[in-house]
Structures are given as structure tokens and as C-alpha cells.
Design an enzyme around this catalytic site. Structure first.
Site, PDB file in Angstrom:
ATOM      1  N   HIS A   1       4.699   5.038   7.007  1.00  0.00           N
ATOM      2  CA  HIS A   1       3.844   4.932   8.212  1.00  0.00           C
ATOM      3  C   HIS A   1       3.805   6.444   8.697  1.00  0.00           C
ATOM      4  O   HIS A   1       2.781   6.965   8.927  1.00  0.00           O
ATOM      5  CB  HIS A   1       4.544   4.295   9.336  1.00  0.00           C
ATOM      6  CG  HIS A   1       4.537   2.847   8.959  1.00  0.00           C
ATOM      7  ND1 HIS A   1       5.129   1.866   9.989  1.00  0.00           N
ATOM      8  CD2 HIS A   1       3.977   2.028   7.836  1.00  0.00           C
ATOM      9  CE1 HIS A   1       4.837   0.680   9.442  1.00  0.00           C
ATOM     10  NE2 HIS A   1       4.307   0.806   8.168  1.00  0.00           N
TER      11      HIS A   1
ATOM     12  N   GLU B   1       7.329   7.416  14.462  1.00  0.00           N
ATOM     13  CA  GLU B   1       7.420   6.938  13.251  1.00  0.00           C
ATOM     14  C   GLU B   1       8.275   7.833  12.277  1.00  0.00           C
ATOM     15  O   GLU B   1       9.226   7.503  11.654  1.00  0.00           O
ATOM     16  CB  GLU B   1       6.116   6.741  12.554  1.00  0.00           C
ATOM     17  CG  GLU B   1       5.140   5.610  13.053  1.00  0.00           C
ATOM     18  CD  GLU B   1       5.568   4.308  12.633  1.00  0.00           C
ATOM     19  OE1 GLU B   1       6.522   3.876  11.959  1.00  0.00           O
ATOM     20  OE2 GLU B   1       4.814   3.323  13.167  1.00  0.00           O
TER      21      GLU B   1
ATOM     22  N   TRP C   1       0.922  -1.183  -0.048  1.00  0.00           N
ATOM     23  CA  TRP C   1       0.000  -0.017   0.083  1.00  0.00           C
ATOM     24  C   TRP C   1       0.840   1.269  -0.011  1.00  0.00           C
ATOM     25  O   TRP C   1       1.988   1.312   0.347  1.00  0.00           O
ATOM     26  CB  TRP C   1      -0.922   0.006   1.222  1.00  0.00           C
ATOM     27  CG  TRP C   1      -0.385   0.074   2.610  1.00  0.00           C
ATOM     28  CD1 TRP C   1      -0.177  -1.050   3.375  1.00  0.00           C
ATOM     29  CD2 TRP C   1       0.313   1.128   3.450  1.00  0.00           C
ATOM     30  NE1 TRP C   1       0.801  -0.842   4.521  1.00  0.00           N
ATOM     31  CE2 TRP C   1       0.959   0.643   4.495  1.00  0.00           C
ATOM     32  CE3 TRP C   1       0.190   2.590   3.139  1.00  0.00           C
ATOM     33  CZ2 TRP C   1       1.407   1.200   5.342  1.00  0.00           C
ATOM     34  CZ3 TRP C   1       1.037   3.206   4.187  1.00  0.00           C
ATOM     35  CH2 TRP C   1       1.405   2.819   5.169  1.00  0.00           C
TER      36      TRP C   1
ATOM     37  N   HIS D   1       6.714  -7.237  10.720  1.00  0.00           N
ATOM     38  CA  HIS D   1       8.233  -6.873  11.150  1.00  0.00           C
ATOM     39  C   HIS D   1       8.621  -7.369  12.544  1.00  0.00           C
ATOM     40  O   HIS D   1       9.662  -7.982  12.660  1.00  0.00           O
ATOM     41  CB  HIS D   1       8.368  -5.301  11.180  1.00  0.00           C
ATOM     42  CG  HIS D   1       8.246  -4.721  10.089  1.00  0.00           C
ATOM     43  ND1 HIS D   1       7.923  -3.212  10.058  1.00  0.00           N
ATOM     44  CD2 HIS D   1       8.162  -4.843   8.702  1.00  0.00           C
ATOM     45  CE1 HIS D   1       7.800  -2.855   8.590  1.00  0.00           C
ATOM     46  NE2 HIS D   1       7.927  -3.917   7.864  1.00  0.00           N
TER      47      HIS D   1
ATOM     48  N   GLU E   1       8.798   0.908   6.582  1.00  0.00           N
ATOM     49  CA  GLU E   1       8.344   2.170   7.764  1.00  0.00           C
ATOM     50  C   GLU E   1       8.166   3.311   7.168  1.00  0.00           C
ATOM     51  O   GLU E   1       7.381   4.022   7.775  1.00  0.00           O
ATOM     52  CB  GLU E   1       9.626   1.818   8.576  1.00  0.00           C
ATOM     53  CG  GLU E   1       9.531   0.543   9.530  1.00  0.00           C
ATOM     54  CD  GLU E   1       8.404   0.429  10.680  1.00  0.00           C
ATOM     55  OE1 GLU E   1       8.099   1.638  10.914  1.00  0.00           O
ATOM     56  OE2 GLU E   1       8.082  -0.660  11.086  1.00  0.00           O
TER      57      GLU E   1
ATOM     58  N   ASP F   1       1.649  -3.986   9.175  1.00  0.00           N
ATOM     59  CA  ASP F   1       3.247  -4.044   8.705  1.00  0.00           C
ATOM     60  C   ASP F   1       3.941  -4.161  10.104  1.00  0.00           C
ATOM     61  O   ASP F   1       4.893  -5.148  10.028  1.00  0.00           O
ATOM     62  CB  ASP F   1       3.482  -2.601   8.337  1.00  0.00           C
ATOM     63  CG  ASP F   1       3.313  -2.463   6.875  1.00  0.00           C
ATOM     64  OD1 ASP F   1       2.628  -3.125   6.085  1.00  0.00           O
ATOM     65  OD2 ASP F   1       3.383  -1.234   6.431  1.00  0.00           O
ATOM     66  N   GLU F   2       3.650  -3.547  11.199  1.00  0.00           N
ATOM     67  CA  GLU F   2       4.549  -3.946  12.431  1.00  0.00           C
ATOM     68  C   GLU F   2       4.367  -5.488  12.759  1.00  0.00           C
ATOM     69  O   GLU F   2       5.458  -5.891  13.117  1.00  0.00           O
ATOM     70  CB  GLU F   2       3.806  -2.981  13.584  1.00  0.00           C
ATOM     71  CG  GLU F   2       3.599  -1.487  13.256  1.00  0.00           C
ATOM     72  CD  GLU F   2       4.824  -0.698  12.856  1.00  0.00           C
ATOM     73  OE1 GLU F   2       6.101  -1.285  12.856  1.00  0.00           O
ATOM     74  OE2 GLU F   2       4.825   0.472  12.943  1.00  0.00           O
TER      75      GLU F   2
ATOM     76  N   GLU G   1       8.986  -3.585  17.715  1.00  0.00           N
ATOM     77  CA  GLU G   1       7.773  -3.920  16.802  1.00  0.00           C
ATOM     78  C   GLU G   1       6.380  -4.278  17.385  1.00  0.00           C
ATOM     79  O   GLU G   1       5.428  -4.072  16.919  1.00  0.00           O
ATOM     80  CB  GLU G   1       8.316  -5.085  15.746  1.00  0.00           C
ATOM     81  CG  GLU G   1       9.410  -4.355  14.865  1.00  0.00           C
ATOM     82  CD  GLU G   1       9.154  -3.289  13.956  1.00  0.00           C
ATOM     83  OE1 GLU G   1       7.802  -2.893  13.624  1.00  0.00           O
ATOM     84  OE2 GLU G   1       9.854  -2.820  13.168  1.00  0.00           O
TER      85      GLU G   1
ATOM     86  N   THR H   1       4.493  -1.346  18.773  1.00  0.00           N
ATOM     87  CA  THR H   1       4.201  -0.285  17.939  1.00  0.00           C
ATOM     88  C   THR H   1       2.708  -1.246  17.114  1.00  0.00           C
ATOM     89  O   THR H   1       1.717  -0.812  16.900  1.00  0.00           O
ATOM     90  CB  THR H   1       4.869   0.038  16.727  1.00  0.00           C
ATOM     91  OG1 THR H   1       5.462  -1.186  16.200  1.00  0.00           O
ATOM     92  CG2 THR H   1       5.993   0.944  17.028  1.00  0.00           C
TER      93      THR H   1
END
Ligand SMILES: [Fe+2]
Ligand SMILES: [Fe+2]
Length: 381
Positions: A161, A120, A75, A247, A158, A243-244, A211, A214
């Protein structure tokens, strides 16, 4: 082994900052949120252990790199924002409907969003931090080692974000972007020192924890945004949280591998980071006016249930379970002591927090503070 002057600040939201050193603010462009002087180790991983990371390059290529998403499938901030290439009227309509959606969101929620966004946006600091780690740093800036490739592509993921949150906040009209961006500039200028000593064992324990932290805080913010009626913001925070989570999977897998290949070395590294307490990456946050701004943000995040001391304890317990620390048997004496400490830590933090909450419940004082991020409107803490 060299030593360097730094200090740590505790990670628990709500805890008072452990250092204030306004005297260091001798130069106007430097944030006063500078660490106190205290000795800490550097390059604490024995040189022979670098070989382990060399040996793991094939494993990292096959197991860690595939956790990243191909750019074409990722995205991008534009997917969640008014399309700026639309004719002015249509673009304005989209901005208007964004503003209608955020109309019922509280200042509290905006403070949390701003704090998350600033954290971020200090991404250059985190890439720098990872590139201090011996054996896995990017030696050229475009190294083809899988460790370096991971770090660059993780950074690239990242980067979306802070960018997305910043643009959304800008369009909302609810926050003072000049003060918000000034805080970002101060924070990047201040950097951070999480106590990882150039040691990838410590570094990957730190990133595994962060990670997950978050993932939890963006996920909780998504739920709040949904409750308050902004489904787009909920989707934004939920997408970032996803996403976090990926990760977290990568960094957690690296620590699992270290536990498999070097159980004592790895469990001592986990104990070391837990004893230091995991420093929040934005702990040196400052807006040029309020030297307690990070505490204020943390207090609001705790009050809204976005990130709390219970979450910190929960992350410790989650990692103990994920890494199978309770069941490890191949440990020497120090390793067993470390195991004992880590496996009891979650419970100990919960008890301390319960005591702190009891104390807080008896205290009827409420404090009001003005926050620059929301045009100096007052918040009750
Ligand atoms: Fe992030
Ligand atoms: Fe992350």
C-alpha cells in the site's frame, strides 16, 4: 503486572492533539511528537487466557489464514505504474500522461494522499505493535503458529500500500518527496502506543477498528480522485481499500470468536478501547518543522470528507451491529454496563460532533498554514 509511561491521543479527526511535549525533543533525530508521561498497564490479559489463543490455533488456520490472498494472485505496485523497463521514450510518455491526469487534482487531495501514504509507510510500527500481544506474537520471527503467520503475511500484503502510493506520488511531481520521506522516518522512529497493553483482546479490537477506518478513508479518496479525473488513482485507492476490507473481515472475525467463547472478557475489552478512543496510527506524525502536521492533515481529511468524526461514529455503530453487541444476553453486571456504554457511544459521538460543527459554523476565522509536503504552499484550514 508492570506499568509503563505513555499517554493516548484522541482519534477524532479535527480534535486538537492532547499532548505536546517539545522538551523531549532533546535529540535531533527524535520526533518531538513523543507521548506525555502517564501510567498504563502492561500484560493485562490474565496468563490463563493465553490458553484460549493456543486452543484457537486450528480455528485461525482454517478461518483466518484463508482470508489472505496467495502471493501469485495479489496485485503489485507495478500493475498501476509506468513500466520502468520500457524504452526511455515510452516510459517518459507514461509518466507524462500520469502527470496530465494529476494536473487537476487539488493540493488538498495531495495532502490527504501524502498523509495516507505516510500512515501506510509506518508499517514496521504496526507489525511491532501486533508482536507485543501476548499469546499471538511471533516468538521467533518465523514461527509457524497461525497467529504469527497471519501477522507476517498481513504485513506483506500491507507493504504494497505505502509502496504504491509513494511511487505514484513521486512520479506525480506534485509533492516534496524529501519532506514526505523525512516525515515517514520521523513517524517510524516515534512509534505508537494505542493502549493495547500487550493484550490480544485489546489489540484485535484496535485492528478491527483501524482496518475499517482505512477501508473508509481509501474508499473516499478513490471517489474524490475519480471525480477529479484521475481514474488510475481512483483504481489504486479502491484496490487498497479492498485489501483493508479483507483485513477488517479477519480481525473482526477474531473478536467475534472471542465474544462467543468469552463474552464478558471480550465486551470489557471493546469497552476499554472505546473509552480510550481509538488512536490514529499516524498520530505522532512530524516533519521536523511543523508540530501540528498531523492535525493539519486530519483537518483537510475531515474537510474533504475522506475521514470524519461521523465516520468514527459510523465505525462504532457498524461494529456494534456486526458483533451483535445489543443482543448479547450472557453478560454479568460489568459486562452489561460495558454493553450499555458501547451501544450508546455512536449516538453520543454524533451529538458531540453536531455541537462542534454548529460552533465551527459560527466561527468565521480561517487559518492559512504552509505545508512542507506541498513545497510550503499555503492551505486554508
Ligand atoms: Fe493499508
Ligand atoms: Fe490495513
Amino acid at each position: 503486572m508492570q506499568v509503563q509511561a505513555v499517554s493516548y491521543c484522541h482519534a477524532f479527526p479535527n480534535f486538537k492533539r492532547c499532548h505536546r511535549n517539545a522538551e523531549i525533543n532533546a535529540v535531533a533525530y527524535v520526533s518531538p511528537m513523543r507521548p506525555n508521561l502517564q501510567t498504563v498497564k502492561q500484560h493485562s490479559m490474565p496468563p490463563e487466557k493465553r490458553e484460549l489463543f493456543k486452543h484457537l490455533e486450528g480455528w485461525a488456520s482454517n478461518t483466518i489464514l484463508p482470508i489472505l490472498k496467495p502471493v501469485e494472485k495479489c496485485w503489485q505496485p507495478q500493475d498501476f505504474l509506468p513500466l520502468s523497463s520500457l524504452p526511455v521514450d515510452q516510459f517518459t510518455d507514461e509518466v507524462r500522461s500520469l502527470r496530465e491526469r494529476v494536473a487537476d487534482l487539488s493540493d488538498d487531495l495531495f495532502v490527504v494522499l501524502v498523509g495516507d501514504m505516510i500512515t501506510e509507510e509506518a508499517l514496521p510500527t504496526y507489525q511491532t505493535m501486533i508482536n507485543t500481544l501476548d499469546g499471538v506474537k511471533d516468538e521467533t520471527g518465523a514461527s509457524d503458529s497461525p497467529w504469527a503467520m497471519w501477522t507476517r503475511m498481513w504485513t506483506a500484503e500491507e507493504n504494497r500500500h505505502g509502496d504504491l502510493l509513494s511511487k505514484y506520488l513521486y512520479l506525480s511531481g506534485r509533492v516534496d518527496m524529501k519532506m514526505v520521506d523525512r516525515t515517514v522516518q520521523y513517524l517510524i522512529g516515534s512509534g505508537m502506543d494505542p493502549g493495547t497493553e500487550n493484550n490480544p483482546y485489546l489489540g484485535f479490537v484496535y485492528t478491527s477498528f483501524q482496518e475499517r477506518a482505512t477501508f473508509i478513508s481509501h474508499g473516499n479518496t478513490a471517489r474524490l480522485a475519480k471525480t477529479c479525473g484521475d481514474s488510475t488513482l481512483a483504481q489504486i485507492c479502491g484496490t487498497i481499500a479492498a485489501d483493508e476490507k479483507r483485513h477488517e473481515l479477519a480481525y473482526g472475525s477474531i473478536v467475534s470468536k472471542l465474544l462467543e467463547l468469552d463474552p464478558n472478557g471480550a465486551i470489557l475489552a471493546i469497552e476499554d478501547m472505546m473509552r480510550k478512543k481509538i488512536t490514529m496510527p499516524g498520530h505522532l506524525m512530524h516533519d521536523g518543522r511543523d508540530s501540528h502536521i498531523f492535525d493539519h492533515f486530519s483537518t483537510v481529511a475531515q474537510r474533504l470528507g475522506v475521514y470524519t468524526a461521523k465516520d468514527y461514529a459510523g465505525i462504532v455503530e457498524f461494529l456494534v451491529e456486526k458483533w451483535g453487541l445489543e443482543k448479547m444476553e450472557e453478560l454479568d453486571g460489568d459486562g452489561r454496563k460495558a454493553q450499555d456504554y458501547i451501544c450508546r457511544l455512536g449516538q453520543r459521538i454524533r451529538k458531540l460532533q453536531e455541537r462542534a460543527e454548529d460552533k465551527a459554523a459560527k466561527c468565521t476565522d480561517t487559518r492559512k498554514v504552509k505545508l512542507s509536503w506541498i513545497f510550503d504552499r499555503e492551505l486554508e484550514l
